[in-house]
Write a protein that holds these residues in place. Structure first.
Motif, mmCIF file in Angstrom:
data_model
loop_
_atom_site.group_PDB
_atom_site.id
_atom_site.type_symbol
_atom_site.label_atom_id
_atom_site.label_comp_id
_atom_site.label_asym_id
_atom_site.label_seq_id
_atom_site.Cartn_x
_atom_site.Cartn_y
_atom_site.Cartn_z
ATOM 1 N N SER A 100 19.105 18.976 9.308
ATOM 2 C CA SER A 100 20.372 19.186 9.738
ATOM 3 C C SER A 100 20.186 20.371 10.371
ATOM 4 O O SER A 100 21.219 20.675 11.370
ATOM 5 C CB SER A 100 21.287 19.269 8.420
ATOM 6 O OG SER A 100 20.933 20.677 8.015
ATOM 7 N N SER A 101 19.384 21.172 10.515
ATOM 8 C CA SER A 101 19.341 22.488 11.418
ATOM 9 C C SER A 101 18.089 22.179 12.572
ATOM 10 O O SER A 101 17.518 23.220 13.054
ATOM 11 C CB SER A 101 18.704 23.749 10.679
ATOM 12 O OG SER A 101 17.721 23.497 10.223
ATOM 13 N N GLY A 102 17.632 20.917 12.668
ATOM 14 C CA GLY A 102 16.754 20.314 13.679
ATOM 15 C C GLY A 102 15.125 20.243 13.342
ATOM 16 O O GLY A 102 14.480 20.366 14.470
ATOM 17 N N LYS A 103 15.018 20.707 12.132
ATOM 18 C CA LYS A 103 13.407 20.931 11.732
ATOM 19 C C LYS A 103 13.060 19.719 11.076
ATOM 20 O O LYS A 103 13.609 19.587 9.727
ATOM 21 C CB LYS A 103 13.208 21.877 11.118
ATOM 22 C CG LYS A 103 13.386 23.278 11.943
ATOM 23 C CD LYS A 103 12.823 24.296 10.965
ATOM 24 C CE LYS A 103 12.926 25.869 12.084
ATOM 25 N NZ LYS A 103 14.049 26.059 12.661
ATOM 26 N N GLN A 104 12.511 18.580 11.690
ATOM 27 C CA GLN A 104 11.846 17.616 10.922
ATOM 28 C C GLN A 104 10.621 17.924 10.231
ATOM 29 O O GLN A 104 9.707 18.226 10.898
ATOM 30 C CB GLN A 104 11.632 16.400 12.006
ATOM 31 C CG GLN A 104 12.927 16.101 12.779
ATOM 32 C CD GLN A 104 14.073 15.486 11.646
ATOM 33 O OE1 GLN A 104 13.878 14.763 10.744
ATOM 34 N NE2 GLN A 104 15.301 15.520 12.289
ATOM 35 N N LEU A 105 10.574 17.692 8.766
ATOM 36 C CA LEU A 105 9.655 18.043 8.131
ATOM 37 C C LEU A 105 9.039 16.987 7.275
ATOM 38 O O LEU A 105 9.700 16.179 6.770
ATOM 39 C CB LEU A 105 9.881 19.411 7.205
ATOM 40 C CG LEU A 105 9.122 20.386 6.920
ATOM 41 C CD1 LEU A 105 8.620 21.035 8.216
ATOM 42 C CD2 LEU A 105 9.567 21.319 6.067
ATOM 43 N N THR A 106 7.737 16.543 7.127
ATOM 44 C CA THR A 106 7.011 16.012 6.343
ATOM 45 C C THR A 106 6.401 16.532 5.131
ATOM 46 O O THR A 106 5.573 17.415 5.153
ATOM 47 C CB THR A 106 5.963 15.170 7.134
ATOM 48 O OG1 THR A 106 6.620 14.474 8.077
ATOM 49 C CG2 THR A 106 5.282 13.824 5.870
ATOM 50 N N LEU A 107 7.051 16.213 3.946
ATOM 51 C CA LEU A 107 6.569 16.743 2.691
ATOM 52 C C LEU A 107 5.826 15.929 1.932
ATOM 53 O O LEU A 107 6.522 14.938 1.201
ATOM 54 C CB LEU A 107 7.797 17.517 1.933
ATOM 55 C CG LEU A 107 8.711 18.566 2.859
ATOM 56 C CD1 LEU A 107 9.951 19.059 1.870
ATOM 57 C CD2 LEU A 107 7.757 19.642 2.897
ATOM 58 N N GLU A 108 4.678 16.123 1.604
ATOM 59 C CA GLU A 108 4.044 15.253 0.691
ATOM 60 C C GLU A 108 3.620 15.988 -0.731
ATOM 61 O O GLU A 108 3.041 17.158 -0.861
ATOM 62 C CB GLU A 108 2.601 14.685 1.333
ATOM 63 C CG GLU A 108 2.217 13.429 0.222
ATOM 64 C CD GLU A 108 0.723 13.254 0.658
ATOM 65 O OE1 GLU A 108 0.315 12.387 -0.124
ATOM 66 O OE2 GLU A 108 0.031 13.331 1.677
ATOM 67 N N LEU A 109 4.272 15.438 -1.833
ATOM 68 C CA LEU A 109 4.179 15.910 -3.455
ATOM 69 C C LEU A 109 2.886 15.229 -3.656
ATOM 70 O O LEU A 109 3.071 14.128 -4.040
ATOM 71 C CB LEU A 109 5.173 16.016 -4.030
ATOM 72 C CG LEU A 109 5.281 16.203 -5.423
ATOM 73 C CD1 LEU A 109 5.027 17.657 -5.513
ATOM 74 C CD2 LEU A 109 6.604 16.025 -6.221
ATOM 75 N N HIS A 110 1.749 15.934 -4.078
ATOM 76 C CA HIS A 110 0.685 15.220 -4.583
ATOM 77 C C HIS A 110 0.765 15.125 -6.275
ATOM 78 O O HIS A 110 1.585 15.801 -6.616
ATOM 79 C CB HIS A 110 -0.486 16.126 -4.301
ATOM 80 C CG HIS A 110 -0.997 16.056 -2.833
ATOM 81 N ND1 HIS A 110 -1.917 15.366 -2.434
ATOM 82 C CD2 HIS A 110 -0.314 16.441 -1.840
ATOM 83 C CE1 HIS A 110 -2.233 15.423 -1.171
ATOM 84 N NE2 HIS A 110 -1.266 16.165 -0.809
ATOM 85 N N GLN A 111 -0.194 14.408 -6.967
ATOM 86 C CA GLN A 111 -0.162 14.616 -8.284
ATOM 87 C C GLN A 111 -0.742 15.749 -8.789
ATOM 88 O O GLN A 111 -1.313 16.495 -8.114
ATOM 89 C CB GLN A 111 -0.778 13.394 -8.909
ATOM 90 C CG GLN A 111 -2.318 13.544 -8.634
ATOM 91 C CD GLN A 111 -3.191 12.148 -9.478
ATOM 92 O OE1 GLN A 111 -2.566 11.358 -10.168
ATOM 93 N NE2 GLN A 111 -4.316 12.295 -9.408
#
Lengths: 132, 132
Positions: A100-111
């Motif tokens: 919503s503040s313009g920062k597109q982030l890909t977050l990957e939570l590993h096992q």
């Protein structure tokens, strides 16, 4: 070893504790891991709760520095409520807030690392050594 | 490998969780460790809180079966409040309670396995493998 993705960073996520004795071995581990990574990959250590830097703070900082893909590697033995519910909810909320503040982030939570074969071997080795 | 002390048993102590997904890898580890111990050493898995069998229950049961020396090996990454205060207090209270009913027990609380060199190596290996 392949070259690091320039916009990708990693967070080693530990549970956290108010006791500095609990935190110290994780700091040592971070230094060791940074030394063993031969490329310039960006790796940070953060805590889920009770200690600083928090996971949220670290991710926000990495996003402000231009990182767009963040791998979260939990330094946990297993996946219980924290990793199956709390952390995904925290990551989801943070991702929406940053978007919503313009920062597109890909977050990957590993096992959790505890489920990796090297860990089960090491635990068995230590226990067998101590009991023999 | 030396022969096991006949009156000695060991407890692998994990934190515990109300989530069976968290507990499952520890049960698997216990079976693996029992298989790798070539002698007939008695090894149990117990939890500090939130899951059964509890540490107290397991120690009491071993005492009733005639074991007089019990090693407690914490499957923890580091020693914080739990291992520096809570668990020693629990062991102390239990030891006194058993002594008052005529059972003299030697309880040895080891350092958490996370502080052993094999563990730091394994964690580094896993992280470097996942980030490379």
């Amino acid at each position: 070893m392949t070259a690091p993705t320039p916009n990708k960073a990693s967070i080693l996520l530990a549970h956290g504790s108010s006791d500095p004795n609990w935190l110290a071995p994780f700091e040592t581990l971070l230094q060791r891991i940074r030394g063993e990574l031969t490329d310039s990959a960006r790796v940070e250590l953060a805590y889920m709760e009770l200690a600083q830097p928090s996971m949220e703070h670290s991710i926000q900082q990495l996003a402000e520095q231009g990182f767009q893909v963040i791998d979260v590697l939990p330094l946990f033995f297993a996946a219980g409520r924290h990793l199956r519910k709390d952390v995904p909810a925290m990551l989801n909320e943070l991702q929406q807030r940053l978007a919503s503040s313009g920062k597109q982030l890909t977050l990957e939570l590993h096992q959790p690392i505890g489920l990796e074969p090297e860990m089960a071997s090491a635990i068995s080795q230590v226990v067998v050594r101590k009991l023999s």
